[in-house]
Design a protein around this motif. Structure first.
Motif, short mmCIF file in Angstrom:
data_model
loop_
_atom_site.label_atom_id
_atom_site.label_comp_id
_atom_site.label_asym_id
_atom_site.label_seq_id
_atom_site.Cartn_x
_atom_site.Cartn_y
_atom_site.Cartn_z
N GLU A 91 0.71 -1.55 -0.08
CA GLU A 91 0.04 -0.13 0.37
C GLU A 91 0.90 0.88 0.30
O GLU A 91 1.84 1.34 0.65
CB GLU A 91 -0.69 -0.38 1.07
N ALA A 92 0.82 2.21 -0.65
CA ALA A 92 1.49 3.76 -0.95
C ALA A 92 1.29 3.67 0.34
O ALA A 92 0.41 4.20 0.46
CB ALA A 92 0.66 4.37 -2.33
N GLU A 93 2.93 4.78 0.54
CA GLU A 93 2.97 5.87 1.80
C GLU A 93 3.11 4.99 2.96
O GLU A 93 2.71 5.26 4.38
CB GLU A 93 1.54 6.74 1.48
N LYS A 94 3.02 3.19 2.63
CA LYS A 94 2.86 2.56 4.37
C LYS A 94 4.13 2.22 4.50
O LYS A 94 4.83 1.95 3.51
CB LYS A 94 1.05 1.50 4.01
N ASN A 95 4.40 2.25 5.45
CA ASN A 95 5.68 1.41 6.58
C ASN A 95 5.16 -0.03 6.88
O ASN A 95 4.69 -0.30 7.61
CB ASN A 95 6.72 2.09 7.30
N ASP A 172 2.79 0.82 9.34
CA ASP A 172 2.75 1.97 10.39
C ASP A 172 2.90 1.91 12.08
O ASP A 172 2.23 2.64 12.38
CB ASP A 172 1.65 2.67 9.58
#
Length: 465
Positions: A91-95, A172
């Motif tokens: 998923e984009a922008e997820k860590n 996250d």
């Protein structure tokens, strides 16, 4: 695997490989994987600039791999779809972080890539690449290698375990998948928890099914092909350790513990045996420059300096090229074991008590053995290639991995077994045909008994296993 600027500067990089077998046809399995969300990666399209999502680094890595592989290996990974490659749909922008806890210490490692290799012949390998920018002590790096690879309980204990206390995936900063080995071991006596304790870590099946958030079903079923440990690739960049490589005889014990993925001291405490195993596992071509490679039956390690001069000729090749070579050898070993198991199933029960007619290898068993042998010949021609690279170092590391995995020895055993079964089938079928010939001859000589004899012959034919 990924080779971004951050990863190239990391203290260490670790790739955990989880091999498995699947029973469905490859085409069916591929469709299931795609429906889950896995993104198919075409090295051929990236090289031809036909993949709009590929960046310059992806192109450079694929170009390096293409130039390094032999023609036969290119057929496997690039041109002939013998091995289909998939990237995990992050998923984009997820860590995403790889997490484990041992005692009072917690480790959180950024996940750089998750990749799936799906081979013909029912073989699959899941790769999880993490990088370490926070743990600089060699003792911590050894813990990452050892406890990060252990995905099931090796034994039951209320005290110290060989595996981590907890292992899982964070998203996250929040835990989304966790296996509590310590709790599972302590509560095994409860029948409801017994099955959980016997299974491998749940996050592996969640990753395979793209179901980290538990919003779907883990309905892609596979058979793990490992014990309690995953295969691990480890790249360690340490100036002091690199200097010790140049004096490997003096520091052999410490280097042994790293190459053989021991969490603390070397698990082999006999000097002569340790020296013998170390010599067998190590690849010392560049040791005078402070770079050492080593391969065992469960690891491929590289120890090198933290100087930037080795980025392009040591670090990137290890990540972008050697992971594919090791993947191929893993697939070879799993495939050989799978064919051995299939042939065993066909002839299972032959030694049980039967009448003279049902004993031996009959027509239907022989047909199944013939099909297995045909598939095995195809497997040998396409996957058991002589060389995986055109470069000397690639050839030598490929051969070292094959030796450590006993690929040649297992192949010779399977070849002999299939040949023996083929000969036994020919003799058994020959005997049956001879009996049927006598029955038909008797029917011709005694027409009045013809119908009864023909009926008996038909029933015998239907009883052939």
């Amino acid at each position: 695997m990924k080779t971004s600027d951050e990863i190239m500067k990391a203290k260490s990089v670790h790739i955990f490989a989880w091999p498995f077998r699947f029973e469905r046809k490859k085409s069916v399995f591929k469709e299931m994987v795609k429906k889950k969300g896995w993104k198919e990666k075409s090295i051929k399209k990236i090289l031809n600039f036909q993949d709009p999502k590929a960046n310059d680094r992806d192109v450079a890595d694929c170009f390096m791999l293409h130039q390094y592989l032999s023609h036969s290996a290119k057929e496997i990974f690039i041109y002939n779809d013998i091995c289909s490659i998939y990237d995990y749909p992050f998923e984009a922008e997820k860590n995403y972080e790889y997490y484990f806890k041992k005692g009072s210490k917690e480790f959180r490692l950024p996940i750089a890539a998750i990749q799936l290799h799906v081979y013909d012949y029912g073989v699959g390998i899941l790769f999880i690449q993490v990088w370490n920018q926070s743990y600089n002590d060699i003792a911590d790096i050894k813990w990452i290698n050892d406890y990060g690879r252990r995905v099931s309980l090796p034994y039951l204990s209320n005290g110290e375990l060989l595996c981590a206390d907890e292992l899982g995936i964070c998203l996250d900063g929040s835990m989304v998948q966790k296996t509590d080995f310590k709790k599972a071991s302590a509560e095994y006596s409860d029948r409801d928890d017994a099955k959980t304790a016997l299974q491998q870590a749940g996050f592996l099946f969640a990753l395979l099914n793209c179901n980290l958030n538990n919003t779907g079903e883990n309905d892609i079923k596979v058979n793990p092909h490992t014990d309690d440990r995953m295969f691990v690739f480890s790249l360690i960049r340490d100036a002091e350790l690199s200097e010790r490589v140049e004096e490997s005889q003096e520091y052999e014990k410490q280097l042994y513990s790293i190459l053989f993925v021991d969490s603390s001291d070397a698990t082999c405490q006999n000097r002569e045996m340790r020296k013998q195993l170390f010599t067998k596992a190590v690849y010392p071509r560049w040791s005078d420059y402070g770079t050492l490679y080593g391969a065992t039956s469960y690891s491929l390690c590289c120890i090198t300096t933290d100087a930037t001069v080795v980025n392009e000729n040591v670090v990137r090749p290890f990540l972008a090229e050697y992971s594919y070579i090791a993947s191929l050898v893993l697939a070879q070993r799993i495939g050989i074991i799978a064919f051995t198991a299939h042939s065993g199933k066909v002839v299972s029960g032959l030694n049980s008590k039967m009448n003279w007619w049902k004993s031996g290898i009959g027509f239907f068993r022989a047909a199944r053995l013939s099909w297995i042998q045909k598939q095995y010949i195809d497997f040998k021609n396409r996957l058991l290639i002589l060389e995986a690279s055109t470069q000397e170092q690639g050839i030598e590391i490929y051969q070292l991995l094959q030796r450590q995995f006993l690929v040649k020895e297992e192949q010779e055993i399977l070849d002999g077994k299939l040949q023996s079964l083929y000969e036994a089938a020919n003799i058994s079928i020959g005997n049956r045909l001879a009996v049927i010939g006598l029955i038909l001859a008797a029917a011709a000589l005694y027409p009045n008994l013809g119908n009864k004899i023909a009926e008996k012959a038909y029933k015998l034919l239907m009883q052939i296993p």
